[in-house]
Write a protein that holds these residues in place. Structure first.
Motif, PDB file in Angstrom:
ATOM      1  N   UNK A   6       0.813  -1.208   0.000  1.00 55.73           N
ATOM      2  CA  UNK A   6       0.000   0.000   0.000  1.00 55.73           C
ATOM      3  C   UNK A   6       0.847   1.259   0.000  1.00 55.73           C
ATOM      4  N   UNK A   7       1.838   1.330   0.919  1.00 55.06           N
ATOM      5  CA  UNK A   7       2.580   2.580   1.088  1.00 55.06           C
ATOM      6  C   UNK A   7       3.880   2.302   1.832  1.00 55.06           C
ATOM      7  N   UNK A   8       5.015   2.483   1.164  1.00 56.62           N
ATOM      8  CA  UNK A   8       6.310   2.243   1.808  1.00 56.62           C
ATOM      9  C   UNK A   8       6.578   3.215   2.954  1.00 56.62           C
ATOM     10  N   UNK A   9       5.889   4.347   2.961  1.00 59.40           N
ATOM     11  CA  UNK A   9       6.103   5.327   4.034  1.00 59.40           C
ATOM     12  C   UNK A   9       5.634   4.804   5.383  1.00 59.40           C
ATOM     13  N   UNK A  10       4.883   3.708   5.385  1.00 55.50           N
ATOM     14  CA  UNK A  10       4.412   3.125   6.639  1.00 55.50           C
ATOM     15  C   UNK A  10       5.470   2.254   7.320  1.00 55.50           C
ATOM     16  N   UNK A  15       8.169  -1.273  11.526  1.00 52.30           N
ATOM     17  CA  UNK A  15       9.395  -1.723  12.189  1.00 52.30           C
ATOM     18  C   UNK A  15       9.266  -1.667  13.708  1.00 52.30           C
ATOM     19  N   UNK A  16       8.571  -0.669  14.210  1.00 53.65           N
ATOM     20  CA  UNK A  16       8.363  -0.576  15.656  1.00 53.65           C
ATOM     21  C   UNK A  16       7.542  -1.769  16.164  1.00 53.65           C
ATOM     22  N   UNK A  85       3.866  -4.913   5.946  1.00 55.45           N
ATOM     23  CA  UNK A  85       4.241  -5.208   4.561  1.00 55.45           C
ATOM     24  C   UNK A  85       5.316  -4.245   4.073  1.00 55.45           C
ATOM     25  N   UNK A  86       5.160  -2.968   4.389  1.00 57.12           N
ATOM     26  CA  UNK A  86       6.144  -1.967   3.973  1.00 57.12           C
ATOM     27  C   UNK A  86       7.493  -2.204   4.645  1.00 57.12           C
TER      28      UNK A  86
END
Length: 418
Positions: A6-10, A15-16, A85-86
């Motif tokens: 959907x969005x790599x910015x997520x 990661x957290x 996913x990102x």
């Protein structure tokens, strides 16, 4: 990198969450550390269809660290967590998954995995296994082996085996003791109610809960319903042995045709279709809530519900109201899909630690025994199961006894009598 998310910015948010899971999955983290230096899967392509959660991410990272090239798709159109996913794309996993897929998009993602020509296939529900056997037999002959994590998927693969169509060995990770006894019972038992409560914020105490199916999943759900204060917990079953077990565990047992009239909350956990259908909807009282904990959205038979309803509306993000012609209202959660993964986050990390440790070890076992295993659905080797249990106990600072040499000899001998 090839991927579709959907969005790599997520990724930072994902990661957290993955870091939190890593802190609570000590067995898999230990196995990951052990094999990251040896790279036993170097050059091996792993294709996985799993729920894209933070726990799955820990498993995928273990495969990457062991040297594998990993391709991942979601095993349910509504269970993918887009931030996870990102984050996995950032870690080098080819991810084809996003939340809210259509059926055609879901199968497009599976086809993308097939394009990568995986040698090890990890599945959750057997959709990828089935697709390979239906449309890509040329790939099947090149696959070292596969794993399957669900009861539903094992049933499908056993059917392939019975018909003589299974083209590569499959380890039924679902049948590992440290999977089905803990993941299915404690994991699904807790996370199913987590999903129901997040979706509805209802009070379980005082309710009449009907659980369809008394396998390991049903046992966990029934146990948690009682623990949350349900006034009555009713089990429906087709298997006389399981029905008897439910009675001896202290639950009521009756046919769904009778339970339908009195239940407040209905939860399916059978792996079969149309477990709750027209004849049951017609008897339910106003306000009945329906949830599914089985893998596919076929246990609550939605076509019948659609036909009986004069109107339909989305009340809350994961609650759909069906108003029947006589004015009664029935509420379906999570579109009939896995309520614990659609309306919540799936199993707790501590439980998935054992399940995914089994997945990882089973994959190593397949590679180590390439070309030596029969074309069958096999249970995981007991020694791997016991290794997972031992490591889990160690992580919990729990020590157990060991047999003396005399005891070991005693249990192996037939000569000792009365």
């Amino acid at each position: 990198m090839e991927y579709k998310v959907k969005d790599l910015a997520l990724a930072p948010q994902g990661n957290a969450k993955i870091s939190w899971a890593e802190q609570n999955m000590p067995v898999l983290m230990l196995l990951r550390k052990r094999h990251s230096a040896l790279k036993p899967l170097k050059g091996v392509r792993v294709g996985a269809v799993l729920h894209v959660t933070k726990e799955t991410a820990v498993l995928m990272k273990a495969f990457v660290d062991a040297g594998a090239e990993v391709v991942l798709a979601g095993s349910n159109p509504l269970s993918t967590q887009d931030d996870i996913a990102a984050a996995l794309v950032e870690y080098g996993v080819h991810v084809y998954a996003w939340r809210g897929q259509s059926s055609s998009e879901y199968y497009w993602c599976l086809e993308k995995i097939i394009e990568w020509r995986p040698q090890i296939v990890l599945d959750d529900g057997a959709d990828l296994h089935a697709l390979i056997h239906e449309k890509h037999l040329d790939l099947a002959e090149q696959i070292i082996g596969g794993t399957e994590e669900t009861t539903t998927g094992v049933i499908r693969l056993k059917a392939l085996e019975r018909e003589g169509l299974l083209k590569y060995p499959v380890i039924a990770v679902n049948n590992a003791y440290t999977k089905h006894m803990f993941d299915n019972r404690y994991g699904t038992g807790q996370s199913t109610f987590d999903g129901i409560l997040r979706a509805t914020n209802i009070l379980i105490a005082g309710k009449i809960v009907v659980v369809a199916g008394y396998g390991w999943v049903g046992k966990g759900i029934a146990m948690r319903a009682r623990g949350l204060g349900a006034r009555r917990v009713i089990v429906t079953e087709v298997n006389p042995i399981r029905a008897l077990e439910a009675i001896y565990d202290g639950f009521e047992v009756m046919p769904m045709s009778e339970a339908a009239e009195i239940g407040d909350i209905f939860i399916t956990a059978t792996g079969n279709k149309a477990v709750i259908r027209r004849e049951h909807f017609e008897k339910m009282k106003n306000g009945a809530i329906l949830a599914n904990a089985g893998h596919f959205n076929v246990e609550v038979w939605i076509p019948d519900l659609e036909e009986l309803a004069r109107s339909k509306r989305h009340m809350l993000p994961y609650v759909t109201e069906y108003e029947l012609r006589d004015g009664r209202k029935i509420y379906l959660l999570a579109e009939g899909r896995l309520v614990n993964l659609v309306a919540a986050e799936g199993h707790p990390s501590e439980v998935m630690d054992m399940s995914f440790a089994n997945q990882f070890l089973a994959s190593l076992y397949l590679v180590d025994n390439k070309g030596k295993l029969p074309l069958r659905v096999m249970n995981p080797p007991l020694e791997l199961d016991e290794m997972v249990a031992s490591l889990k106990l160690e992580s919990m600072s729990v020590r157990i006894d060991s047999m003396t040499r005399e005891q070991e000899e005693y249990v192996k001998s037939w000569r000792h009598g009365t």
